[in-house]
Every structure is written in structure tokens, then in C-alpha cells.
Write a protein that holds these residues in place. Structure first.
Motif, PDB file in Angstrom:
ATOM      1  N   UNK A 159      12.924  22.883  57.134  1.00 20.57           N
ATOM      2  CA  UNK A 159      11.703  23.688  57.201  1.00 20.57           C
ATOM      3  C   UNK A 159      12.025  25.086  57.728  1.00 20.57           C
TER       4      UNK A 159
ATOM      5  N   UNK B 280      14.146  17.217  59.554  1.00 22.21           N
ATOM      6  CA  UNK B 280      13.649  15.880  59.879  1.00 22.21           C
ATOM      7  C   UNK B 280      14.135  14.899  58.824  1.00 22.21           C
ATOM      8  N   UNK B 281      14.053  13.635  59.172  1.00 22.35           N
ATOM      9  CA  UNK B 281      14.241  12.607  58.166  1.00 22.35           C
ATOM     10  C   UNK B 281      13.056  12.659  57.222  1.00 22.35           C
ATOM     11  N   UNK B 282      13.242  12.201  56.015  1.00 20.00           N
ATOM     12  CA  UNK B 282      12.168  12.224  55.054  1.00 20.00           C
ATOM     13  C   UNK B 282      11.151  11.148  55.342  1.00 20.00           C
ATOM     14  N   UNK B 283       9.877  11.511  55.208  1.00 21.82           N
ATOM     15  CA  UNK B 283       8.806  10.552  55.444  1.00 21.82           C
ATOM     16  C   UNK B 283       8.670   9.630  54.245  1.00 21.82           C
TER      17      UNK B 283
ATOM     18  N   UNK C  18       3.632   5.501  55.292  1.00 21.88           N
ATOM     19  CA  UNK C  18       2.866   5.983  56.448  1.00 21.88           C
ATOM     20  C   UNK C  18       3.768   6.439  57.584  1.00 21.88           C
ATOM     21  N   UNK C  19       5.074   6.416  57.350  1.00 18.74           N
ATOM     22  CA  UNK C  19       5.980   6.831  58.419  1.00 18.74           C
ATOM     23  C   UNK C  19       6.264   8.313  58.348  1.00 18.74           C
ATOM     24  N   UNK C  20       6.296   8.947  59.478  1.00 17.99           N
ATOM     25  CA  UNK C  20       6.780  10.324  59.543  1.00 17.99           C
ATOM     26  C   UNK C  20       7.570  10.452  60.827  1.00 17.99           C
ATOM     27  N   UNK C  21       8.334  11.485  60.912  1.00 13.97           N
ATOM     28  CA  UNK C  21       9.326  11.593  61.970  1.00 13.97           C
ATOM     29  C   UNK C  21       9.244  12.933  62.679  1.00 13.97           C
ATOM     30  N   UNK C  22       9.805  12.950  63.871  1.00 13.96           N
ATOM     31  CA  UNK C  22       9.823  14.195  64.627  1.00 13.96           C
ATOM     32  C   UNK C  22      10.744  15.202  63.950  1.00 13.96           C
ATOM     33  N   UNK C  23      10.512  16.453  64.255  1.00 16.63           N
ATOM     34  CA  UNK C  23      11.328  17.522  63.725  1.00 16.63           C
ATOM     35  C   UNK C  23      12.254  18.036  64.828  1.00 16.63           C
TER      36      UNK C  23
ATOM     37  N   UNK D 101      14.360  21.294  66.002  1.00 18.71           N
ATOM     38  CA  UNK D 101      14.320  22.737  65.798  1.00 18.71           C
ATOM     39  C   UNK D 101      15.620  23.404  66.243  1.00 18.71           C
ATOM     40  N   UNK D 102      15.977  24.467  65.528  1.00 18.80           N
ATOM     41  CA  UNK D 102      17.024  25.354  65.984  1.00 18.80           C
ATOM     42  C   UNK D 102      16.480  26.313  67.036  1.00 18.80           C
TER      43      UNK D 102
END
Lengths: 116, 110
Positions: free
Chosen positions: A33, A94-97, A100-105, A107-108
Motif C-alpha cells: 500500500x 499485509x498478508x492478503x485477505x 472474512x479474514x483480514x490482517x494488520x498492516x 508500515x515503513x
């Protein structure tokens, strides 16, 4: 340590002069992102890549483009920077969602862009 | 576009006190996440709470979620000077796209 790296940390460019910001990751995440964060504001998503699939936010100016040549690298190109483009630019992964699962991001540290 | 609002916008407390930050959002969500940002740095993920969860703990952090009121709170107990940062809530409707709130600036005085 696995991480998200952004270069440079500080970038100064002239009004109208193209600039490229880079991001690399060692997490092997398939989603990357780019966010823009102006002073004292929340990060605003510009676009993201799910693997090689590019997803542009509707209100991202045409002046901003991105490239992802491989899993590890992603670039933000600003074709003709204006004074209003001065901001912190944050890369995240992040890992791909799925379903219904999503994951934390992750950041640089960000690249602070100054336009003179 | 920004999903919701956080309050307070700024919070100043003494070391050892608890800090509570609130987040409200507008649409249905899959999950809500809290992030911390130290001055001039990237964001660090703190905790993720799913829409079917009501409360979650992680160390000194406690997060609640009330989907009927479309609101969440982050409690930091026994605050430390190192907790000084901006705290953002972010909602996920689908996939992994985060929409951030405006953030709360926390200052912990030692």
C-alpha cells in the motif's frame, strides 16, 4: 528482522520535477500500500497492489502512479509535484485477505517529501 | 475518505494514569484496528478486534467494540512516557483496506 524499508527518508524536489519514492519489504507479503499523510492528519490510502493487481483509490490524483516490479519492491512516482503534495508518504504491507479474514498492516518509517 | 472521528483530539496525562481514547465510525465493518504513530515515524499495529468480538486485551491495552453504537475505545493502563504518540483507529469493511480516523495525540508527562 523482517521489515518494510523506505528510501529515502527525506526527499526534497522542485515544483514540477518528477520524483520517485521506493519501498521494499522482506515480509513476503502479497499486498503493498501507499498512503499520503499530511501534517496532523490521518493517513490517506492512495493505491494498493494485491500481488500484481493494481487498485487505485477513486480520489487519487492522476499525478500519482505506482509500479510493483516484483513482490519485494513498490515505487511511488509523482509526475509533477505541486506544493500541495508535500507530505509524509507511507508504505505498508499485509498478508492478503480472504473471506472474512483480514490482517494488520506493517508500515515503513515513511518518506517526508518537501516541494520547493 | 475518513471513516469516523476520534476523541479526544489531544490528551495529556501524568505517568501512571490511565488513558482512554474513543473512536466512532459510520458504516458496518469487518474489523477495527488501532495503530500508534510516534512523531514523524510510521505506524505500528497495536490490536485488531473483529466485528463479532466485544473486548480484547494485549498487555496494558484494552480495546472494546460496540457495533450497535459504531464505536470503539482504547484504554492504556499505567501509562508511561514512552506511550506518548498519536493513536489512530482504522476500520476495515472488506479485504484489507484501512480507513483511518483523525487520531488522538497522547502526551504522557513524567
Amino acid at each position: 528482522d523482517a521489515m518494510v524499508i523506505q528510501n529515502p527518508r527525506y526527499q526534497v524536489t522542485q515544483f514540477g520535477k518528477p520524483v520517485t519514492l521506493s519501498c521494499s519489504q522482506t515480509l513476503n507479503h502479497n499486498v503493498m500500500y501507499w498512503y499520503q499523510q499530511k501534517s496532523s492528519q490521518a493517513p490517506k490510502l492512495l493505491f494498493h497492489y494485491y500481488d500484481k493487481d493494481f487498485n487505485n483509490e477513486a480520489d487519487t490524483p492522476d499525478n500519482f502512479q505506482s509500479r510493483r516490479p516484483n513482490t519485494s519492491f513498490c515505487f511511488l512516482d509523482i509526475r509533477s509535484p505541486g506544493l500541495g503534495d508535500a507530505a509524509m508518504y507511507l508504505c505498508a504491507t499485509s498478508r492478503g485477505a480472504s473471506g472474512s479474514s483480514s490482517y494488520e498492516q506493517y508500515f515503513g518509517p515513511g518518506t517526508r517529501l518537501t516541494v520547493t | 475518505s475518513q471513516q469516523g472521528e476520534e476523541d479526544p483530539q489531544a490528551l495529556s496525562i501524568q505517568e501512571g494514569e490511565n488513558a482512554t481514547m474513543n473512536c466512532s465510525y459510520k458504516t458496518s465493518i469487518n474489523n477495527l484496528q488501532w495503530y500508534r504513530q510516534n512523531s514523524g515515524r510510521g505506524l505500528v499495529h497495536l490490536i485488531l478486534i473483529r466485528s463479532n468480538e466485544r473486548e480484547k486485551h494485549s498487555g496494558r491495552l484494552r480495546v472494546t467494540l460496540d457495533t450497535s453504537k459504531k464505536s470503539s475505545s482504547l484504554l492504556i493502563t499505567a501509562s508511561r512516557a514512552a506511550d506518548t504518540a498519536s493513536y489512530f483507529c482504522a476500520t476495515v469493511r472488506y479485504g484489507n483496506k484501512l480507513v483511518f480516523g483523525a487520531g488522538t495525540i497522547l502526551r504522557v508527562k513524567s
